[in-house]
Design a protein around this motif. Structure first.
Motif, PDB file in Angstrom:
ATOM      1  N   ASN A  90       0.867  -1.180   0.000  1.00  0.00           N
ATOM      2  CA  ASN A  90       0.000   0.000   0.000  1.00  0.00           C
ATOM      3  C   ASN A  90       0.903   1.228   0.000  1.00  0.00           C
ATOM      4  O   ASN A  90       1.642   1.466   0.960  1.00  0.00           O
ATOM      5  CB  ASN A  90      -0.910  -0.010   1.225  1.00  0.00           C
ATOM      6  N   THR A  91       0.824   2.015  -1.044  1.00  0.00           N
ATOM      7  CA  THR A  91       1.723   3.156  -1.213  1.00  0.00           C
ATOM      8  C   THR A  91       1.573   4.210  -0.126  1.00  0.00           C
ATOM      9  O   THR A  91       2.460   5.042   0.040  1.00  0.00           O
ATOM     10  CB  THR A  91       1.494   3.842  -2.574  1.00  0.00           C
ATOM     11  N   GLU A  92       0.481   4.166   0.622  1.00  0.00           N
ATOM     12  CA  GLU A  92       0.225   5.182   1.647  1.00  0.00           C
ATOM     13  C   GLU A  92       0.296   4.619   3.068  1.00  0.00           C
ATOM     14  O   GLU A  92      -0.076   5.300   4.011  1.00  0.00           O
ATOM     15  CB  GLU A  92      -1.135   5.818   1.390  1.00  0.00           C
ATOM     16  N   SER A  93       0.787   3.410   3.195  1.00  0.00           N
ATOM     17  CA  SER A  93       0.792   2.748   4.497  1.00  0.00           C
ATOM     18  C   SER A  93       2.083   3.004   5.268  1.00  0.00           C
ATOM     19  O   SER A  93       3.155   3.139   4.686  1.00  0.00           O
ATOM     20  CB  SER A  93       0.620   1.236   4.306  1.00  0.00           C
ATOM     21  N   GLU A  94       1.944   3.034   6.570  1.00  0.00           N
ATOM     22  CA  GLU A  94       3.102   3.129   7.449  1.00  0.00           C
ATOM     23  C   GLU A  94       3.475   1.764   8.019  1.00  0.00           C
ATOM     24  O   GLU A  94       4.358   1.670   8.875  1.00  0.00           O
ATOM     25  CB  GLU A  94       2.807   4.118   8.585  1.00  0.00           C
ATOM     26  N   LYS A  96       5.231  -1.684   8.526  1.00  0.00           N
ATOM     27  CA  LYS A  96       6.640  -2.022   8.335  1.00  0.00           C
ATOM     28  C   LYS A  96       6.793  -3.223   7.406  1.00  0.00           C
ATOM     29  O   LYS A  96       6.023  -4.178   7.468  1.00  0.00           O
ATOM     30  CB  LYS A  96       7.295  -2.362   9.683  1.00  0.00           C
ATOM     31  N   VAL A  97       7.770  -3.138   6.522  1.00  0.00           N
ATOM     32  CA  VAL A  97       8.147  -4.240   5.639  1.00  0.00           C
ATOM     33  C   VAL A  97       9.658  -4.366   5.662  1.00  0.00           C
ATOM     34  O   VAL A  97      10.367  -3.452   6.087  1.00  0.00           O
ATOM     35  CB  VAL A  97       7.666  -4.030   4.183  1.00  0.00           C
ATOM     36  N   ASN A  98      10.142  -5.500   5.205  1.00  0.00           N
ATOM     37  CA  ASN A  98      11.573  -5.718   5.099  1.00  0.00           C
ATOM     38  C   ASN A  98      11.854  -6.068   3.646  1.00  0.00           C
ATOM     39  O   ASN A  98      11.385  -7.078   3.139  1.00  0.00           O
ATOM     40  CB  ASN A  98      12.018  -6.846   6.022  1.00  0.00           C
ATOM     41  N   PHE A  99      12.622  -5.212   2.974  1.00  0.00           N
ATOM     42  CA  PHE A  99      12.979  -5.434   1.580  1.00  0.00           C
ATOM     43  C   PHE A  99      14.485  -5.578   1.484  1.00  0.00           C
ATOM     44  O   PHE A  99      15.230  -4.664   1.850  1.00  0.00           O
ATOM     45  CB  PHE A  99      12.487  -4.271   0.706  1.00  0.00           C
ATOM     46  N   ASN A 100      14.939  -6.730   1.027  1.00  0.00           N
ATOM     47  CA  ASN A 100      16.367  -7.016   0.886  1.00  0.00           C
ATOM     48  C   ASN A 100      17.142  -6.747   2.179  1.00  0.00           C
ATOM     49  O   ASN A 100      18.245  -6.205   2.160  1.00  0.00           O
ATOM     50  CB  ASN A 100      16.969  -6.213  -0.271  1.00  0.00           C
ATOM     51  N   GLY A 101      16.529  -7.094   3.305  1.00  0.00           N
ATOM     52  CA  GLY A 101      17.195  -6.957   4.590  1.00  0.00           C
ATOM     53  C   GLY A 101      17.075  -5.593   5.237  1.00  0.00           C
ATOM     54  O   GLY A 101      17.631  -5.370   6.310  1.00  0.00           O
ATOM     55  N   THR A 102      16.376  -4.668   4.611  1.00  0.00           N
ATOM     56  CA  THR A 102      16.226  -3.322   5.149  1.00  0.00           C
ATOM     57  C   THR A 102      14.787  -3.100   5.596  1.00  0.00           C
ATOM     58  O   THR A 102      13.855  -3.310   4.808  1.00  0.00           O
ATOM     59  CB  THR A 102      16.597  -2.254   4.094  1.00  0.00           C
ATOM     60  N   MET A 104      11.635  -0.846   6.499  1.00  0.00           N
ATOM     61  CA  MET A 104      11.087   0.447   6.091  1.00  0.00           C
ATOM     62  C   MET A 104       9.568   0.351   6.108  1.00  0.00           C
ATOM     63  O   MET A 104       9.016  -0.727   6.298  1.00  0.00           O
ATOM     64  CB  MET A 104      11.592   0.839   4.705  1.00  0.00           C
ATOM     65  N   GLU A 105       8.910   1.486   5.907  1.00  0.00           N
ATOM     66  CA  GLU A 105       7.461   1.498   5.795  1.00  0.00           C
ATOM     67  C   GLU A 105       7.079   1.210   4.347  1.00  0.00           C
ATOM     68  O   GLU A 105       7.869   1.471   3.429  1.00  0.00           O
ATOM     69  CB  GLU A 105       6.902   2.864   6.213  1.00  0.00           C
ATOM     70  N   GLU A 106       5.855   0.705   4.140  1.00  0.00           N
ATOM     71  CA  GLU A 106       5.393   0.419   2.783  1.00  0.00           C
ATOM     72  C   GLU A 106       5.457   1.665   1.901  1.00  0.00           C
ATOM     73  O   GLU A 106       5.848   1.587   0.739  1.00  0.00           O
ATOM     74  CB  GLU A 106       3.967  -0.140   2.796  1.00  0.00           C
ATOM     75  N   GLY A 107       5.085   2.808   2.455  1.00  0.00           N
ATOM     76  CA  GLY A 107       5.148   4.054   1.693  1.00  0.00           C
ATOM     77  C   GLY A 107       6.572   4.395   1.282  1.00  0.00           C
ATOM     78  O   GLY A 107       6.811   4.901   0.176  1.00  0.00           O
ATOM     79  N   GLU A 108       7.540   4.130   2.168  1.00  0.00           N
ATOM     80  CA  GLU A 108       8.955   4.363   1.826  1.00  0.00           C
ATOM     81  C   GLU A 108       9.401   3.430   0.704  1.00  0.00           C
ATOM     82  O   GLU A 108      10.138   3.843  -0.200  1.00  0.00           O
ATOM     83  CB  GLU A 108       9.840   4.135   3.051  1.00  0.00           C
ATOM     84  N   LEU A 109       8.957   2.170   0.780  1.00  0.00           N
ATOM     85  CA  LEU A 109       9.296   1.217  -0.270  1.00  0.00           C
ATOM     86  C   LEU A 109       8.711   1.675  -1.602  1.00  0.00           C
ATOM     87  O   LEU A 109       9.379   1.609  -2.639  1.00  0.00           O
ATOM     88  CB  LEU A 109       8.799  -0.187   0.073  1.00  0.00           C
ATOM     89  N   ALA A 110       7.492   2.179  -1.579  1.00  0.00           N
ATOM     90  CA  ALA A 110       6.869   2.682  -2.800  1.00  0.00           C
ATOM     91  C   ALA A 110       7.706   3.811  -3.396  1.00  0.00           C
ATOM     92  O   ALA A 110       7.910   3.862  -4.620  1.00  0.00           O
ATOM     93  CB  ALA A 110       5.444   3.154  -2.511  1.00  0.00           C
ATOM     94  N   ARG A 111       8.206   4.706  -2.555  1.00  0.00           N
ATOM     95  CA  ARG A 111       9.058   5.793  -3.054  1.00  0.00           C
ATOM     96  C   ARG A 111      10.386   5.240  -3.588  1.00  0.00           C
ATOM     97  O   ARG A 111      10.886   5.687  -4.618  1.00  0.00           O
ATOM     98  CB  ARG A 111       9.281   6.833  -1.963  1.00  0.00           C
ATOM     99  N   TYR A 112      10.960   4.259  -2.896  1.00  0.00           N
ATOM    100  CA  TYR A 112      12.196   3.629  -3.339  1.00  0.00           C
ATOM    101  C   TYR A 112      12.003   2.994  -4.724  1.00  0.00           C
ATOM    102  O   TYR A 112      12.878   3.094  -5.594  1.00  0.00           O
ATOM    103  CB  TYR A 112      12.650   2.568  -2.327  1.00  0.00           C
ATOM    104  N   LEU A 113      10.855   2.349  -4.915  1.00  0.00           N
ATOM    105  CA  LEU A 113      10.554   1.704  -6.191  1.00  0.00           C
ATOM    106  C   LEU A 113      10.120   2.707  -7.269  1.00  0.00           C
ATOM    107  O   LEU A 113       9.932   2.330  -8.411  1.00  0.00           O
ATOM    108  CB  LEU A 113       9.436   0.667  -6.008  1.00  0.00           C
ATOM    109  N   ARG A 114       9.967   3.966  -6.844  1.00  0.00           N
ATOM    110  CA  ARG A 114       9.468   5.033  -7.727  1.00  0.00           C
ATOM    111  C   ARG A 114       8.070   4.708  -8.246  1.00  0.00           C
ATOM    112  O   ARG A 114       7.735   4.934  -9.399  1.00  0.00           O
ATOM    113  CB  ARG A 114      10.432   5.288  -8.874  1.00  0.00           C
ATOM    114  N   LEU A 115       7.283   4.159  -7.345  1.00  0.00           N
ATOM    115  CA  LEU A 115       5.917   3.784  -7.665  1.00  0.00           C
ATOM    116  C   LEU A 115       5.066   5.050  -7.667  1.00  0.00           C
ATOM    117  O   LEU A 115       4.726   5.573  -6.625  1.00  0.00           O
ATOM    118  CB  LEU A 115       5.400   2.782  -6.612  1.00  0.00           C
TER     119      LEU A 115
END
Length: 168
Positions: A90-94, A96-102, A104-115
């Motif tokens: 969810n691009t607007e969610s806070e 927590k997820v773990n992507f490649n060992g890091t 972050m929040e789902e919203g941060e991951l969305a920004r990282y992915l340039r979603l």
């Protein structure tokens, strides 16, 4: 007559005080078994599969349409489960997820992915590398062969149109 005026006022007060975006949100069941990102990446690495990330927002009409019309399709589900571990972000969610060992929040991951376009699907290989991103709504007739094309790694041998014409 005196009772009608307070009822009318109460009706309009409730009507206009409701959040218009949330009033439009309708939960739709996709019928999918979704994994956490960390679990999906771990299983993908162990089993040589890929991770399918569904990037969405609650207010997104086409995201809900994917959930309601495309994900419940049996052929789509069979192709996903054969080749991928599906994850929702969810691009607007806070949350927590773990992507490649890091962490972050789902919203941060969305920004990282340039979603920036919804919905968007990402395919991550077993090493955690982003292989493909596909923005927009896709009907079952396009989504299922696309998933099969990537999941079976047919992209190494032919282009997508050739793959589709072979009726794989």
């Amino acid at each position: 007559m005196k009772i009608i005026y307070p009822l009318i006022i109460m009706f309009f007060t409730l009507l206009f005080s409701a959040d218009p975006v949330m009033a439009q949100v309708e939960e739709t069941e996709s019928g999918m078994q979704w994994y956490s990102l960390e679990e999906a990446q771990q299983k993908a690495k162990e089993e040589g599969k890929k991770v399918l990330i569904f990037g969405y927002a609650d207010w997104c009409t086409y995201c809900r349409k994917m959930r309601k019309e495309v994900y419940p399709d049996t052929a789509v589900q069979n192709t996903i489960y054969r080749n991928f571990y599906p994850v929702q972000i969810n691009t607007e969610s806070e949350a927590k997820v773990n992507f490649n060992g890091t962490d972050m929040e789902e919203g941060e991951l969305a920004r990282y992915l340039r979603l920036s376009f919804l919905p968007t699907h990402y395919i991550i290989n077993e090493d955690g590398d982003i292989m493909f991103a596909q923005p927009g709504f896709l009907s079952s007739e396009i989504f299922e062969p696309m998933l099969k094309y990537v999941g079976t790694e047919a992209y190494n041998e032919m282009d997508f149109e050739e793959f589709r014409s072979d009726k794989n």
